[in-house]
Design an enzyme around this catalytic site. Structure first.
Site, mmCIF file in Angstrom:
data_model
loop_
_atom_site.group_PDB
_atom_site.id
_atom_site.type_symbol
_atom_site.label_atom_id
_atom_site.label_comp_id
_atom_site.label_asym_id
_atom_site.label_seq_id
_atom_site.Cartn_x
_atom_site.Cartn_y
_atom_site.Cartn_z
ATOM 1 N N TYR A 472 -38.946 -14.970 -3.139
ATOM 2 C CA TYR A 472 -39.770 -13.900 -3.507
ATOM 3 C C TYR A 472 -39.243 -13.215 -4.468
ATOM 4 O O TYR A 472 -39.298 -11.773 -4.372
ATOM 5 C CB TYR A 472 -40.261 -13.048 -2.234
ATOM 6 N N HIS A 473 -38.608 -13.630 -5.499
ATOM 7 C CA HIS A 473 -37.642 -12.758 -6.414
ATOM 8 C C HIS A 473 -38.047 -13.239 -7.836
ATOM 9 O O HIS A 473 -36.881 -13.247 -8.781
ATOM 10 C CB HIS A 473 -36.274 -12.777 -6.076
ATOM 11 N N PRO A 474 -39.271 -13.346 -8.405
ATOM 12 C CA PRO A 474 -39.537 -13.826 -9.804
ATOM 13 C C PRO A 474 -39.466 -12.671 -10.722
ATOM 14 O O PRO A 474 -39.504 -11.512 -10.419
ATOM 15 C CB PRO A 474 -41.023 -13.962 -9.580
#
Length: 536
Positions: A472-474
């Site tokens: 969850y780190h775009p």
């Protein structure tokens, strides 16, 4: 309606920016958010992410999917994104991590003047209200409450001990002088006050206390559909609510703050982006800007889980249901107990090679069995551990799936398209297994769920490709810089369009070595100063 500033997106960055800009009573600020107010119980109770994250149903969550990924054996990846005031800080695990100082030095060296570690540290400190107090590296008075965990499990401390048995030293502060080591995460959670133990999202920290200001208008349930342009100047934002189409005019600036997926999508829908791609979707070209949507980077993550006979953790069973009621009552009383957990209680930053300058792997240790983002449930109790490679070489893109502003964007991270990432993931998975098999966790281990019997590198790598997905780190899709592929300059102004900025994780030139929420809040804090000092 006419305002000085119109902000499209009320996530972590948008919440901070709206609150900071509206501190000046002489300006009027409008914030548009597609989701709700970010105040419901599932958000405030940290353990509520078990209902929010899976996206089944979509509660405060866009729940996007990627296109099929060749590097993941053709599977579609899952991309949860917060849909409420506070954005992803409303549905994340609350971990407070800044990254490594050299990450920001790299930004500055790449042409992002003003973004070195020395220059961004004051904004981290200004945001931070750390339970440990003020120091050279930490702030104590900021609106973002940063806490010790309320009630960490003994299991999580055993994980830290297991790391020690693998020659990974203990680290009390991942945001301190050294990042490397193992410990318990600090979390963005209210502490020592009436709201003790509640999630401190960016909205709860900054925006909710400011919503009584007469010069701040917050419109929820309002999805931005396009940027209004007068030639090469942004003049406002079109948006849609349940009542229909509307627009908000901006006398000074429009700020796009939709995150790594939403921000490039809104620019593209407005005709700002690669001309050929826009033409293919029959979107009139307002400004040919080739870097919009490119440079997508994300932390690919691999999880393994163990079943346990111990029940002092989150699980599905009769005792778990009884405990859940007990812990809910305890949390409502004083903010402690298992409802206050971030799930990812323990963690570690590791070097895949001792000679490296900085850690290149991160572990998240979970006090529950996590399978497919919590969308595949297992009866009983257990624990899980994630490993991710911190600075991937693979680059993807975000494009339009259609010209319909309500359609999801086309997301293609191109995970493991660079073989260097695959090699590091394999090494990290083996290091993680060694930790989980250490003596300190022996009393908690019962049955390994996924990788038992996988001994060869080829077998394990194929298994990684069959199960790995985002943590969850775009970032990076509206990259900051001064070259032809940069979307914004170091002032976060969109190249070639006046009165328009992007403020969120999409402006990061490269992914930082850690969780991205604290850096996103820092970016917004700095952007507020940049905008206040701008003469329009």
């Amino acid at each position: 309606m006419k305002f000085d500033y119109v902000i499209a997106g009320g996530g972590s960055a948008g919440s901070v920016l709206a609150a900071r800009l509206s501190e000046d009573p002489s300006v009027n600020v409008c914030l548009l958010e597609a989701g709700g107010d970010g105040k419901d119980l599932l958000i405030r109770a940290p353990a509520g992410i078990v209902a929010l994250l899976p996206g089944r149903p979509k509660i405060n969550n866009w729940a996007f999917e990627t296109v099929p990924q060749p590097g993941l054996n053709g599977r579609r990846g899952y991309q949860p994104r917060g849909k409420a005031l506070g954005g992803c800080s409303a549905i994340n695990a609350m971990l407070y991590i800044r990254g490594h100082p050299t990450d920001y030095e790299g930004w500055a060296e790449a042409g992002c003047k003003g973004w070195s570690w020395k220059e961004v540290l004051p904004y981290f400190k200004r945001a931070e209200g750390n339970q440990r107090g003020a120091s050279d590296l930490h702030g104590a008075d900021g609106p973002l409450r940063v806490a010790e965990q309320q009630s960490p499990r003994a299991l999580s401390r055993a994980f830290v001990a297991a790391c020690g048995e693998n020659q990974i030293r203990a680290n009390h502060d991942f945001n301190g002088p050294e990042q490397e080591g193992a410990g318990l995460y600090q979390v963005t959670q209210f502490w020592g006050e009436k709201r003790n133990g509640e999630r401190c999202s960016a909205a709860a920290a900054y925006l909710h206390p400011a919503m009584g200001r007469k010069n701040l208008t917050v419109i929820t349930g309002a999805q931005a559909t396009g940027i209004m342009l007068d030639g090469k100047r942004a003049t406002g934002v079109r948006y849609r609510t349940a009542k229909g189409e509307a627009f908000a005019q901006a006398g000074r600036e429009v700020v796009v703050s939709g995150g790594a997926f939403g921000s490039p999508q809104l620019l593209l829908l407005s005709g700002i982006g690669p001309a050929k791609e826009l033409a293919a979707q029959n979107v009139p070209v307002a400004h040919d800007l080739p870097g919009v949507g490119k440079n997508l980077q994300d932390h690919l993550d691999f999880i393994t889980s163990w079943k346990s006979r111990d029940t002092d953790m989150m699980g599905l069973g009769l005792r778990g249901m009884v405990n859940l009621v007990k812990h809910m009552l305890q949390w409502r009383k004083d903010g402690t107990g298992m409802i206050a957990t971030p799930y990812a209680e323990g963690g570690a930053f590791l070097k895949s090679d001792p000679g490296l300058e900085r850690p290149d792997l991160q572990l998240h240790f979970i006090i529950a069995i996590v399978d497919n983002h919590g969308r595949k449930m297992h009866l009983g109790y257990g624990f899980s551990c994630h490993v991710c490679a911190l600075r991937p070489y693979s680059r993807g893109e975000v494009t339009l799936a259609s010209a319909d502003p309500l359609a999801a964007p086309r997301i293609d991270p191109r995970y493991l398209s660079d073989e260097r990432d695959a090699a590091l993931m394999l090494k990290g998975a083996k290091m993680m297994r060694n930790v989980l098999e250490a003596p300190a966790l022996a009393k908690y281990r019962h049955k390994e769920l996924h990788t038992t019997g996988l001994t060869g590198d080829a077998e394990l790598m194929d298994h990684i490709r069959s199960r790995a997905d985002t943590i969850y780190h775009p970032v990076g899709t509206c990259r900051m810089g001064t070259d032809d592929m940069a979307v914004v300059d170091p002032q976060l102004r969109v190249h070639g369009i006046s009165g328009l900025r992007v403020v969120d994780a999409s402006v990061m030139p490269t992914l930082i070595g850690g969780n991205t929420n604290a850096p996103t809040i820092m970016i917004a804090e700095k952007a507020a100063d940049l905008m206040k000092n701008t003469v329009v």
